[in-house]
Design an enzyme around this catalytic site. Structure first.
Site, PDB file in Angstrom:
ATOM      1  N   ASP A 246       0.766  -0.923   0.142  1.00 25.65           N
ATOM      2  CA  ASP A 246       0.082  -0.325  -0.338  1.00 25.65           C
ATOM      3  C   ASP A 246       1.020   1.514  -0.019  1.00 25.65           C
ATOM      4  O   ASP A 246       2.232   0.963   0.542  1.00 25.65           O
ATOM      5  CB  ASP A 246      -0.996  -0.127   1.528  1.00 25.65           C
ATOM      6  CG  ASP A 246      -1.858   1.227   1.589  1.00 25.65           C
ATOM      7  OD1 ASP A 246      -2.191   1.791   0.251  1.00 25.65           O
ATOM      8  OD2 ASP A 246      -1.587   1.600   2.584  1.00 25.65           O
TER       9      ASP A 246
ATOM     10  N   ASP B 104      -2.133  -0.641   5.435  1.00 27.61           N
ATOM     11  CA  ASP B 104      -2.563  -0.359   7.701  1.00 27.61           C
ATOM     12  C   ASP B 104      -3.960   0.251   7.407  1.00 27.61           C
ATOM     13  O   ASP B 104      -4.304   0.293   8.452  1.00 27.61           O
ATOM     14  CB  ASP B 104      -1.852   0.633   7.199  1.00 27.61           C
ATOM     15  CG  ASP B 104      -2.223   1.940   6.618  1.00 27.61           C
ATOM     16  OD1 ASP B 104      -2.024   2.176   5.591  1.00 27.61           O
ATOM     17  OD2 ASP B 104      -2.353   2.893   7.075  1.00 27.61           O
TER      18      ASP B 104
ATOM     19  N   ASP C  50      -8.084  -1.667   3.276  1.00 27.06           N
ATOM     20  CA  ASP C  50      -6.714  -2.428   3.155  1.00 27.06           C
ATOM     21  C   ASP C  50      -6.961  -3.501   3.207  1.00 27.06           C
ATOM     22  O   ASP C  50      -6.600  -4.798   3.020  1.00 27.06           O
ATOM     23  CB  ASP C  50      -5.526  -1.977   3.648  1.00 27.06           C
ATOM     24  CG  ASP C  50      -4.547  -1.287   2.562  1.00 27.06           C
ATOM     25  OD1 ASP C  50      -4.693  -0.210   1.874  1.00 27.06           O
ATOM     26  OD2 ASP C  50      -4.045  -0.325   3.531  1.00 27.06           O
TER      27      ASP C  50
END
Length: 667
Positions: free
Chosen positions: A351, A555, A559
């Site tokens: 990410d 995080d 996600d």
């Protein structure tokens, strides 16, 4: 007493007793080590050994049997009662415990006059069990001892400034504690006042003390330097970094890896087959005229050396040691299953915000418009004063930048915030508006607005967020805000590329320009931007559809679906959402991205040790069985070989507890 299943049965970390004294000021990291004789296995093994050593010289000296026989009997009882009880309990549950077979073998040896050999089997077996119990306890010590870093008490400050010494368990979020020079910090929190250097090597691994001042985060168990600090508590004692590490390692130690489950499933069938083979080894020679004593001795030796203790013990010590070591360095691996799966990863998806970047917007530029009458300092003061009442992350970035530069902010009046547009306030008699250029410049045709639009476009092309500031209705300048890459992001990407053989993929919901800029800075070539959560899941499934085992690192709430869909999911713990932390298989507590490749490497080393252990166990068992069937294997030598291989396998797995194991993986 030891079972071949000792690591599956006794590896759970015992809860730490409360009320342990705080370490003295200036003390290094305290160490909690289980004493050998504190373990019942060790005490019974020592007792059995003493009786054996008393009986042996009497027997060898030709003393009458009544002088040494009872001593041998006491050795049998001291070393064999616990495995016999455990074996009978397992038998009632219709499972065959190898411990019981060892006791039967010892009694069988005694029944044919090999009393000394049977006693030696019991003593070696008991000693081996004590060594394995000690190894298990030391594994627990290595993690549980972290809790000793936190002091038992802290100095809490009341609203009137009065000091009160309280147990750290009584501290609540929002309390203020005073940390004097040389004391250990009692809770995770943030510095309200004061400045000092804090030694946090036990938590972060940093070799030098770190300067702490107002607004900085501090951790429970770290050692304060020469200054006094007032700290606002931000986590309960049960939720500190140290406590979370211990709790999750305790939970992880209760799980079993697929390899271990397979071995345990096979063990029952193997044990039954071994009993049948033992009967055959006894009855077939007997049928062909062999002496009863010789046939029984060979069968007893066969049953001992063919026991799968070392095979069963091959898996869990390396994996539990790796979990404990990773936990000490801020990576919480939730189970032995996850630790085993981490080593299988051959593709990584990262990410952007909060993972590759710090996750906190920071002001990176102040651009006053020419001819608008404000320089950089004045423009920042006006914008920060107007943004001061706002809780928006971009507003916090602007205000923090003004504070860092030591600028005094006037009081803003008539504050108003419009979601999606910005804020309006009166500062020193001037109307200041701070917000999105696209909204504030919509429909404007004057030259200042045109120049502001061009500058905003340039900033966004660079991957930064543009914030427009207008004063009394006229554009005065723009602020550039960006989420900075983590300092270790490029090195982490390079390490992951080396481990998996392919560069990580960047999956982000951010705009393509910002994603491309970050990818260029960190060395990523495969960028997939503007993704919704379900599109991240699709990207992960596409990679897995190509035969890859994907590790996702993220995080946020967005996600979580990808973390769940991946072969293995890792969440950044400090700023991670609760959903992401719950969904992930492992958590990076301190947000050190570089620990991700380190824990993958550690997992691979653990898997390598499992293979080593299985080979060692297999070679010993096969060699001793062939020796017994094809030649004359003395019972004491068979016992020593079997138990020795079990201890070697157990201790080999504990190599990953050492600090050097992590350093090699992180290097």
């Amino acid at each position: 007493m030891r079972s071949c299943m000792v690591w599956g049965m006794t590896s759970t970390l015992a809860p730490l007793p409360t009320g342990s004294p705080a370490p003295p000021r200036g003390a290094g990291a305290p160490r909690r080590r289980t004493r050998v004789l504190a373990l019942p296995e060790a005490r019974w093994a020592a007792t059995a050994t003493v009786f054996f050593l008393l009986a042996l010289p009497l027997q060898l000296a030709g003393a009458p049997a009544w002088s040494w026989g009872p001593l041998y009997a006491l050795a049998y009882a001291a070393g064999g009662w616990e495995p016999a009880r455990a074996g009978l309990r397992a038998l009632r549950e219709r499972t065959l415990d190898v411990d019981l077979l060892m006791v039967v073998a010892a009694l069988g040896a005694a029944s044919i006059g090999q009393v000394m050999d049977g006693a030696l089997l019991i003593v070696i077996f008991a000693t081996s069990g004590a060594l394995e119990a000690l190894a298990t306890a030391r594994t627990a010590d290595s993690v549980r001892g972290l809790l000793d870093l936190a002091p038992a008490t802290a100095t809490r400050l009341g609203t009137d400034g009065r000091e009160e010494t309280v147990a750290v368990e009584r501290l609540a979020v929002g309390d203020t504690v005073l940390v004097r020079p040389g004391e250990r910090i009692g809770a995770d929190g943030r510095v309200l006042d004061g400045a000092s250097d804090v030694d946090q090597a036990t938590i972060t691994g940093e070799p030098l003390p770190v300067a702490k001042e107002r607004g900085d985060e501090v951790f429970a168990g770290t050692l304060n330097g020469t200054g006094a600090l007032r700290v606002r508590v931000e986590r309960d004692a049960s939720d500190t970094v140290i406590a979370r590490i211990v709790r999750m390692v305790q939970e992880a130690s209760e799980t079993k890896a697929p390899t271990q489950l397979f071995i345990e499933k096979v063990e029952q069938r193997y044990s039954l087959g071994m009993v049948a083979a033992t009967l055959a080894v006894f009855l077939v020679p007997l049928a062909f005229g062999s002496e009863l004593t010789d046939a029984l001795l060979r069968a007893m030796t066969f049953m001992i050396v063919a026991s799968p203790c070392a095979v069963v013990l091959a898996t869990m010590p390396p994996l539990l040691s790796a979990i404990a070591n990773a936990g000490r360095h801020g990576v919480l691996v939730k189970s032995a299953v996850v630790m085993e799966r981490l080593g299988q990863v051959d593709a990584v998806a990262l990410d952007k915000t909060g993972t590759l970047t710090e996750g906190t917007p920071r002001l990176t530029g102040v651009r006053p418009l020419t001819g608008c009458g404000s320089d950089e300092k004045e423009l920042l003061v006006l914008a920060a004063a107007a943004e001061h009442p706002s809780e928006h992350p971009l507003a916090r970035a602007v205000v923090d930048a003004a504070h860092e530069r030591g600028l005094a902010l006037p009081v803003a009046e008539d504050f108003a915030a419009t979601p999606g547009v910005g804020v309006t306030a009166t500062v020193d008699g001037r109307v200041v508006v701070v917000g999105a250029p696209a909204r504030l410049l919509a429909g404007a045709t004057d030259a200042d607005s045109a120049r502001a639009a061009v500058l905003a476009g340039e900033l966004e092309e660079e991957g930064r967020t543009a914030v427009l500031v207008t004063v009394d209705g006229r554009p005065a300048g723009l602020l550039a805000v960006a989420d900075r890459p983590r300092a270790d992001a490029p090195a982490t990407v390079a390490a992951l590329t080396a481990l998996t053989g392919a560069a990580p993929v960047l999956l982000t919901g951010d705009n393509p320009r910002a994603a491309a800029r970050l990818a260029a800075e960190t060395g990523i070539t495969d960028v997939r931007a503007g993704l919704l959560p379900e599109q991240k899941v699709s990207a992960v499934r596409d990679l897995e559809g190509a035969g890859r085992k994907v590790l996702v690192v993220g995080d946020g709430v967005n996600d979580a679906p990808a973390l769940a869909a991946a072969h293995t999911g890792v969440a950044m713990g400090r700023a991670g959402s609760d959903l992401a932390l719950e969904t992930a298989d492992a958590i990076v507590v301190r947000d050190e991205l570089a620990t991700v490749p380190a824990v993958i490497s550690l997992s691979r080393r653990a898997r390598g040790l499992v293979v080593q252990n299985l080979v060692v166990a297999g070679v010993f068992i096969a060699g001793l069985v062939v020796w017994d069937l094809a030649g004359e294997l003395p019972l004491p030598l068979g016992v020593a070989g079997h138990e020795g291989s079990t201890v070697v396998v157990g201790l080999n797995g504990l190599r990953l507890l050492r600090e050097t194991a992590w350093k090699r993986c992180a290097g």
